[in-house]
Design a protein around this motif. Structure first.
Motif, mmCIF file in Angstrom:
data_model
loop_
_atom_site.group_PDB
_atom_site.id
_atom_site.type_symbol
_atom_site.label_atom_id
_atom_site.label_comp_id
_atom_site.label_asym_id
_atom_site.label_seq_id
_atom_site.Cartn_x
_atom_site.Cartn_y
_atom_site.Cartn_z
ATOM 1 N N PRO A 24 0.951 -1.308 0.233
ATOM 2 C CA PRO A 24 -0.093 -0.035 -0.052
ATOM 3 C C PRO A 24 0.885 1.230 -0.051
ATOM 4 N N ASP A 25 1.955 1.300 0.801
ATOM 5 C CA ASP A 25 2.930 2.443 0.876
ATOM 6 C C ASP A 25 3.500 2.725 -0.849
ATOM 7 N N PHE A 26 3.954 1.493 -1.386
ATOM 8 C CA PHE A 26 4.397 1.617 -2.569
ATOM 9 C C PHE A 26 3.227 2.112 -3.555
ATOM 10 N N GLU A 27 2.259 1.792 -3.509
ATOM 11 C CA GLU A 27 1.237 2.154 -4.259
ATOM 12 C C GLU A 27 0.849 3.833 -4.213
ATOM 13 N N HIS A 28 0.812 3.999 -2.728
ATOM 14 C CA HIS A 28 0.452 5.493 -2.540
ATOM 15 C C HIS A 28 1.761 6.417 -3.070
ATOM 16 N N HIS A 29 3.058 5.736 -2.930
ATOM 17 C CA HIS A 29 4.273 6.498 -3.573
ATOM 18 C C HIS A 29 4.081 6.537 -5.032
ATOM 19 N N ALA A 30 3.645 5.529 -5.770
ATOM 20 C CA ALA A 30 3.533 5.743 -6.928
ATOM 21 C C ALA A 30 2.408 6.697 -7.623
ATOM 22 N N SER A 31 1.204 6.826 -6.729
ATOM 23 C CA SER A 31 0.034 7.874 -7.081
ATOM 24 C C SER A 31 0.857 9.328 -6.639
ATOM 25 N N LEU A 32 1.372 9.527 -5.762
ATOM 26 C CA LEU A 32 1.940 10.764 -5.293
ATOM 27 C C LEU A 32 2.985 11.221 -6.301
ATOM 28 N N VAL A 33 3.802 10.438 -7.061
ATOM 29 C CA VAL A 33 4.682 10.817 -8.145
ATOM 30 C C VAL A 33 3.854 11.155 -9.370
ATOM 31 N N GLN A 34 2.910 10.267 -9.507
ATOM 32 C CA GLN A 34 2.095 10.843 -10.900
ATOM 33 C C GLN A 34 1.189 12.210 -10.613
ATOM 34 N N THR A 35 1.062 12.290 -9.358
ATOM 35 C CA THR A 35 0.299 13.618 -9.188
ATOM 36 C C THR A 35 1.356 14.675 -9.197
ATOM 37 N N ALA A 36 2.493 14.253 -8.738
ATOM 38 C CA ALA A 36 3.505 15.684 -8.634
ATOM 39 C C ALA A 36 3.986 15.749 -10.062
ATOM 40 N N LEU A 37 4.045 14.849 -10.948
ATOM 41 C CA LEU A 37 4.661 15.195 -12.345
ATOM 42 C C LEU A 37 3.666 15.872 -13.096
ATOM 43 N N ALA A 38 2.224 15.428 -13.056
ATOM 44 C CA ALA A 38 1.304 16.061 -13.651
ATOM 45 C C ALA A 38 1.237 17.454 -13.302
ATOM 46 N N ALA A 39 1.152 17.908 -12.164
ATOM 47 C CA ALA A 39 1.076 19.258 -11.644
ATOM 48 C C ALA A 39 2.202 20.106 -12.118
ATOM 49 N N LEU A 40 3.531 19.380 -12.205
ATOM 50 C CA LEU A 40 4.448 20.313 -12.792
ATOM 51 C C LEU A 40 4.493 20.428 -14.146
ATOM 52 N N ASP A 41 3.949 19.654 -14.849
ATOM 53 C CA ASP A 41 3.818 19.617 -16.363
ATOM 54 C C ASP A 41 2.658 20.624 -16.541
ATOM 55 N N GLU A 42 1.604 20.657 -15.624
ATOM 56 C CA GLU A 42 0.287 21.807 -15.919
ATOM 57 C C GLU A 42 1.082 23.193 -15.538
ATOM 58 N N GLU A 43 1.945 23.289 -14.400
ATOM 59 C CA GLU A 43 2.498 24.513 -14.055
ATOM 60 C C GLU A 43 3.239 24.895 -15.119
ATOM 61 N N GLU A 44 4.272 24.217 -16.032
ATOM 62 C CA GLU A 44 5.040 24.637 -16.918
ATOM 63 C C GLU A 44 4.020 25.249 -18.144
ATOM 64 N N ARG A 45 2.904 24.546 -18.623
ATOM 65 C CA ARG A 45 1.975 24.833 -19.396
ATOM 66 C C ARG A 45 1.366 26.442 -19.228
ATOM 67 N N ALA A 46 1.210 26.674 -18.001
ATOM 68 C CA ALA A 46 0.392 27.872 -17.512
ATOM 69 C C ALA A 46 1.483 28.849 -17.600
ATOM 70 N N ARG A 47 2.773 28.474 -17.072
ATOM 71 C CA ARG A 47 3.586 29.356 -17.262
ATOM 72 C C ARG A 47 3.850 30.075 -18.583
ATOM 73 N N PHE A 48 3.722 29.191 -19.526
ATOM 74 C CA PHE A 48 3.920 29.391 -20.904
ATOM 75 C C PHE A 48 2.882 30.195 -21.507
ATOM 76 N N ALA A 49 1.536 29.776 -21.183
ATOM 77 C CA ALA A 49 0.401 30.650 -21.453
ATOM 78 C C ALA A 49 0.378 32.099 -20.868
ATOM 79 N N ALA A 50 1.168 32.357 -19.802
ATOM 80 C CA ALA A 50 0.990 33.591 -19.169
ATOM 81 C C ALA A 50 2.088 34.571 -20.000
ATOM 82 N N LYS A 51 3.124 34.091 -20.305
ATOM 83 C CA LYS A 51 4.082 34.677 -21.122
ATOM 84 C C LYS A 51 3.587 34.904 -22.478
#
Length: 221
Positions: free
Chosen positions: A126-153
């Motif tokens: 369960p801990d490793f499954e939670h870890h995988a979910s958190l990694v996926q969430t963090a990577l998706a958020a970073l990707d969307e953050e970069e998209r939004a940064r580009f949109a702002a520019k």
């Protein structure tokens, strides 16, 4: 009318029959001979002679080592659990000796831990499954953050820029939150003497700089 007890195969024989039947079905589906399967197992580094495969498929083989099941599954490009519990091809099976027959789908889900069992310890899964979910969430958020940064520019109006900045901030907060939870989870895993999963380069800042990644407390002493 009650059937004789001999009409019901022993649990071990039933599991071996499951594997043998699915190996044969999968092999024929791939258009392979027993020799083709034997050759592929040898390529994978775990030779299983053709006559051993033939004896297994015909029910003449007395033993079926786990390592053979793993090699056969890899050779047939499927999962070991799919050989043991052939969902859709075997309607019912047993999980243990002296137990009633149950749907093969239920047996597979309990075998893999998808269906929780009272009093069963899932270890760190369960801990490793939670870890995988958190990694996926963090990577998706970073990707969307970069998209939004580009949109702002590249915004052509103040309203578009403000909306893009709002999204960038939201996704940045999501990434920070996921990273923080990841850091806590990885620290707890290490304190338990476990080695956390590897992190992708984009999340290389999750582990504190004073803590060597992917080592146990004993290894750091």
């Amino acid at each position: 009318m009650d059937a004789d007890e001999d009409d019901f195969p022993e649990w071990a024989d039933r599991i071996k029959a499951n594997v043998a039947g699915e190996v044969r079905r999968r092999r024929k589906e791939m258009g392979w001979s027993a020799q083709d399967l034997a050759d592929r197992c040898e390529e994978l580094g775990h030779p299983i002679p053709r006559n051993v495969i033939a004896n297994m498929e015909s029910g003449r083989r007395a033993n079926l080592p786990l390592v053979d099941v793993m090699a056969l599954a890899a050779a047939l490009e499927t999962y070991p659990v799919c050989l043991i519990f052939p969902v859709g091809y075997v309607e019912q099976t047993q999980e243990l000796p002296f137990q009633d027959l149950i749907p093969t789908w239920d047996a597979l889900r309990r075998f893999t831990g998808e269906q929780e069992m009272p009093m069963y310890d899932a270890g760190l899964v369960p801990d490793f499954e939670h870890h995988a979910s958190l990694v996926q969430t963090a990577l998706a958020a970073l990707d969307e953050e970069e998209r939004a940064r580009f949109a702002a520019k590249t915004a052509t109006s103040r309203a578009q820029q403000e909306e893009a900045e709002r999204k960038r901030t939201k996704y940045a907060d999501q990434a920070i939150s996921a990273k923080y939870t990841l850091r806590q989870l990885r620290r707890e895993l290490r304190e338990d003497g476990a080695t956390p999963p590897h992190l992708p380069p984009a999340l290389g800042d999750v582990d504190p700089p004073d803590e060597e990644p992917d080592t146990t407390p004993e290894e750091r002493v």
